[in-house]
Design an enzyme around this catalytic site. Structure first.
Site, PDB file in Angstrom:
ATOM      1  N   VAL A  63      83.883 -15.630  53.482  1.00  0.00           N
ATOM      2  CA  VAL A  63      82.854 -16.279  54.611  1.00  0.00           C
ATOM      3  C   VAL A  63      82.666 -17.455  54.229  1.00  0.00           C
ATOM      4  O   VAL A  63      82.484 -18.370  55.902  1.00  0.00           O
ATOM      5  CB  VAL A  63      81.781 -15.184  55.253  1.00  0.00           C
ATOM      6  N   ASN A  89      77.219  -9.348  57.950  1.00  0.00           N
ATOM      7  CA  ASN A  89      76.897  -8.804  56.638  1.00  0.00           C
ATOM      8  C   ASN A  89      76.829  -9.406  54.969  1.00  0.00           C
ATOM      9  O   ASN A  89      76.147  -8.886  54.149  1.00  0.00           O
ATOM     10  CB  ASN A  89      77.319  -7.388  56.375  1.00  0.00           C
ATOM     11  N   SER A 141      66.838 -10.855  54.995  1.00  0.00           N
ATOM     12  CA  SER A 141      66.436  -9.922  53.551  1.00  0.00           C
ATOM     13  C   SER A 141      64.984 -10.112  53.371  1.00  0.00           C
ATOM     14  O   SER A 141      64.798 -10.713  54.189  1.00  0.00           O
ATOM     15  CB  SER A 141      66.950 -10.419  52.281  1.00  0.00           C
ATOM     16  N   TYR A 154      68.775 -17.474  46.726  1.00  0.00           N
ATOM     17  CA  TYR A 154      69.203 -16.679  47.265  1.00  0.00           C
ATOM     18  C   TYR A 154      68.123 -16.668  48.648  1.00  0.00           C
ATOM     19  O   TYR A 154      68.417 -16.318  50.474  1.00  0.00           O
ATOM     20  CB  TYR A 154      69.223 -14.967  46.728  1.00  0.00           C
ATOM     21  N   ALA A 155      66.990 -16.257  48.445  1.00  0.00           N
ATOM     22  CA  ALA A 155      65.254 -15.963  49.751  1.00  0.00           C
ATOM     23  C   ALA A 155      64.752 -17.747  49.879  1.00  0.00           C
ATOM     24  O   ALA A 155      65.465 -17.650  51.838  1.00  0.00           O
ATOM     25  CB  ALA A 155      64.679 -16.049  48.348  1.00  0.00           C
ATOM     26  N   ALA A 156      65.633 -18.977  49.796  1.00  0.00           N
ATOM     27  CA  ALA A 156      65.856 -19.880  50.982  1.00  0.00           C
ATOM     28  C   ALA A 156      67.187 -19.305  51.886  1.00  0.00           C
ATOM     29  O   ALA A 156      66.871 -19.510  53.253  1.00  0.00           O
ATOM     30  CB  ALA A 156      65.805 -20.937  49.991  1.00  0.00           C
ATOM     31  N   SER A 157      68.278 -18.703  51.133  1.00  0.00           N
ATOM     32  CA  SER A 157      69.643 -18.986  52.054  1.00  0.00           C
ATOM     33  C   SER A 157      68.977 -17.934  53.390  1.00  0.00           C
ATOM     34  O   SER A 157      69.242 -17.517  54.668  1.00  0.00           O
ATOM     35  CB  SER A 157      70.469 -18.216  51.017  1.00  0.00           C
ATOM     36  N   LYS A 158      68.405 -16.745  52.683  1.00  0.00           N
ATOM     37  CA  LYS A 158      67.749 -15.521  54.151  1.00  0.00           C
ATOM     38  C   LYS A 158      66.951 -15.909  54.551  1.00  0.00           C
ATOM     39  O   LYS A 158      67.131 -15.870  55.880  1.00  0.00           O
ATOM     40  CB  LYS A 158      67.952 -14.271  53.518  1.00  0.00           C
ATOM     41  N   ILE A 187      67.357  -1.352  49.709  1.00  0.00           N
ATOM     42  CA  ILE A 187      68.853  -0.243  49.481  1.00  0.00           C
ATOM     43  C   ILE A 187      69.870  -0.067  47.844  1.00  0.00           C
ATOM     44  O   ILE A 187      69.853  -0.806  47.840  1.00  0.00           O
ATOM     45  CB  ILE A 187      70.353  -1.131  51.012  1.00  0.00           C
TER      46      ILE A 187
HETATM   47  P1  NAP Z   1      76.904  -5.850  47.907  1.00  0.00           P
HETATM   48  O1  NAP Z   1      76.475  -3.524  47.686  1.00  0.00           O
HETATM   49  O2  NAP Z   1      77.043  -6.224  47.455  1.00  0.00           O
HETATM   50  O3  NAP Z   1      77.915  -5.801  49.218  1.00  0.00           O
HETATM   51  C1  NAP Z   1      78.879  -7.419  49.355  1.00  0.00           C
HETATM   52  C2  NAP Z   1      79.590  -7.364  50.254  1.00  0.00           C
HETATM   53  O4  NAP Z   1      80.004  -8.012  50.769  1.00  0.00           O
HETATM   54  C3  NAP Z   1      80.934  -7.152  48.658  1.00  0.00           C
HETATM   55  O5  NAP Z   1      81.430  -6.229  49.777  1.00  0.00           O
HETATM   56  C4  NAP Z   1      81.116  -8.060  48.208  1.00  0.00           C
HETATM   57  O6  NAP Z   1      82.283  -8.170  48.285  1.00  0.00           O
HETATM   58  C5  NAP Z   1      81.276  -9.279  49.812  1.00  0.00           C
HETATM   59  N1  NAP Z   1      81.381 -10.356  49.989  1.00  0.00           N
HETATM   60  C6  NAP Z   1      80.886 -10.891  48.553  1.00  0.00           C
HETATM   61  N2  NAP Z   1      81.172 -12.123  49.107  1.00  0.00           N
HETATM   62  C7  NAP Z   1      81.862 -12.729  50.593  1.00  0.00           C
HETATM   63  C8  NAP Z   1      82.900 -13.044  50.695  1.00  0.00           C
HETATM   64  N3  NAP Z   1      82.664 -15.261  50.522  1.00  0.00           N
HETATM   65  N4  NAP Z   1      83.012 -12.784  51.785  1.00  0.00           N
HETATM   66  C9  NAP Z   1      83.499 -11.975  52.131  1.00  0.00           C
HETATM   67  N5  NAP Z   1      82.999 -10.980  52.300  1.00  0.00           N
HETATM   68  C10 NAP Z   1      81.998 -11.126  50.566  1.00  0.00           C
HETATM   69  O7  NAP Z   1      75.858  -5.956  48.928  1.00  0.00           O
HETATM   70  P2  NAP Z   1      74.715  -4.663  49.970  1.00  0.00           P
HETATM   71  O8  NAP Z   1      73.868  -4.659  49.633  1.00  0.00           O
HETATM   72  O9  NAP Z   1      75.268  -4.125  50.883  1.00  0.00           O
HETATM   73  O10 NAP Z   1      74.249  -5.977  51.026  1.00  0.00           O
HETATM   74  C11 NAP Z   1      75.561  -6.415  52.653  1.00  0.00           C
HETATM   75  C12 NAP Z   1      74.247  -7.428  53.075  1.00  0.00           C
HETATM   76  O11 NAP Z   1      72.519  -6.766  53.225  1.00  0.00           O
HETATM   77  C13 NAP Z   1      73.695  -8.861  52.373  1.00  0.00           C
HETATM   78  O12 NAP Z   1      73.876  -9.539  53.123  1.00  0.00           O
HETATM   79  C14 NAP Z   1      72.854  -8.661  51.352  1.00  0.00           C
HETATM   80  O13 NAP Z   1      71.871 -10.148  51.091  1.00  0.00           O
HETATM   81  C15 NAP Z   1      71.879  -7.910  52.237  1.00  0.00           C
HETATM   82  N6  NAP Z   1      70.690  -7.462  51.797  1.00  0.00           N
HETATM   83  C16 NAP Z   1      70.919  -6.338  50.941  1.00  0.00           C
HETATM   84  C17 NAP Z   1      69.210  -5.505  50.488  1.00  0.00           C
HETATM   85  C18 NAP Z   1      69.745  -4.159  49.447  1.00  0.00           C
HETATM   86  O14 NAP Z   1      68.963  -3.835  49.694  1.00  0.00           O
HETATM   87  N7  NAP Z   1      70.590  -3.941  49.343  1.00  0.00           N
HETATM   88  C19 NAP Z   1      68.554  -6.196  50.868  1.00  0.00           C
HETATM   89  C20 NAP Z   1      68.399  -7.621  51.214  1.00  0.00           C
HETATM   90  C21 NAP Z   1      69.592  -7.823  51.593  1.00  0.00           C
HETATM   91  P3  NAP Z   1      83.414  -8.642  46.425  1.00  0.00           P
HETATM   92  O15 NAP Z   1      82.813  -6.469  46.206  1.00  0.00           O
HETATM   93  O16 NAP Z   1      84.785  -8.331  47.289  1.00  0.00           O
HETATM   94  O17 NAP Z   1      82.652  -8.525  46.410  1.00  0.00           O
END
Ligand code: NAP
Length: 257
Positions: A63, A89, A141, A154-158, A187
């Site tokens: 992305v 996402n 986030s 991370y925090a700045a980007s979000k 999560i």
């Molecule tokens: P995750 O388990 O790390 O999954 C992230 C997914 O994004 C992975 O499949 C990863 O692919 C893919 N990805 C990473 N970089 C990418 C790129 N440059 N282009 C395309 N795909 C890419 O994360 P998650 O916990 O499901 O989080 C999803 C979103 O919610 C994120 O934006 C995260 O910052 C936000 N968030 C999550 C939480 C939480 O508690 N989990 C809290 C706050 C915010 P690969 O497997 O190939 O690396």
């Protein structure tokens, strides 16, 4: 409640695992045609292998790379001639004090988490504007509000995603396109595995509901934001955090249990 999602075309980034995987499945279950994007085809193996809904289009793209995003969105338009719903996402997490952070690490976090949202929005908007209908739903986030130590990039980007989304909501409102954010708390995904293992009970103690969120908890909120029912909601952000720090001492409520 009929969410009105039958037949809609949805593009979900970071759909290979975690929240994105759950979002793609929930949209498929509601009758959407789903374009699932991740860094590689291999990363989408679990989703593709277990798909039991309607049409699915797996896409490999970074992305952060505008030309790869243009190509991926082009594939969606070639296949279905429209994109109704975009779920930005994909994201990466980095914990490192500023004093140790290399410039390329900062750049990569911002490029994926913030510029990635810009790239995807810019690519789908011409089709959404033409259709005079669209839903853009962006992953912010809890860190954008109360960050953890070491999460400056991370925090700045979000936090940037929150501000970006409000501006875009204003710009595309006249085209009947809504732009909203979801704000996950903690999560249970690979992204939070380290923090949950390291902080465990003390982290759980910050949650009013005292359980880790499941990807499906977030996916259901995203479904709502994508639905006809959310048609008058834009520029908003929805927290899905189990009540993280809704009061200063949520753990105290459990002391008499
Ligand atoms: P995750 O388990 O790390 O999954 C992230 C997914 O994004 C992975 O499949 C990863 O692919 C893919 N990805 C990473 N970089 C990418 C790129 N440059 N282009 C395309 N795909 C890419 O994360 P998650 O916990 O499901 O989080 C999803 C979103 O919610 C994120 O934006 C995260 O910052 C936000 N968030 C999550 C939480 C939480 O508690 N989990 C809290 C706050 C915010 P690969 O497997 O190939 O690396």
């Amino acid at each position: 409640m009929d969410l009105g999602l039958e037949g809609k075309v949805a593009l979900v980034t970071g759909a290979g695992r975690g929240i994105g995987l759950a979002v793609a499945r929930e949209l498929g279950r509601e009758g959407c045609r789903v374009a699932a994007l991740d860094l590689s085809r291999g990363a989408l193996g679990e989703l593709v292998g277990s798909w039991s809904y309607g049409e699915l289009l797996p896409l490999a793209a970074d992305v952060a790379d505008s030309s790869q995003v243009e190509g991926a969105v082009g594939n969606v338009l070639d296949r279905w001639s429209r994109v109704d719903i975009l779920v930005n996402n994909a994201g990466i997490y980095l914990v490192k004090p500023l004093s140790e952070m290399r410039e390329e690490e900062w750049d990569r976090v911002v490029a994926v988490n913030l510029k990635g949202v810009f790239n995807c929005c810019r690519s789908v908007l011409p089709a959404m504007k033409k259709a005079r209908w669209g839903r853009i739903i962006n992953a912010s986030s809890f860190a954008a509000k109360i960050p953890a130590l070491g999460a400056c990039a991370y925090a700045a980007s979000k936090a940037g995603v929150l501000a970006f989304s409000r501006v875009l909501a204003g710009e595309v409102g006249p085209y009947n396109i809504t732009v909203n954010c979801y704000i996950p708390g903690t999560i249970a995904t690979e992204m939070t595995a380290g923090a949950r293992a390291e902080w465990g009970d003390s982290l759980l103690g910050t949650l009013a509901l005292r359980r880790w969120g499941e990807p499906e908890d977030v996916a259901r909120a995203v479904l709502f934001l994508a639905s006809e029912a959310a048609g008058y909601i834009t520029g908003a952000s929805l927290e899905i955090s189990g009540g993280k720090l809704v009061v200063q001492n949520p753990w105290a409520a459990y002391e008499d249990l």
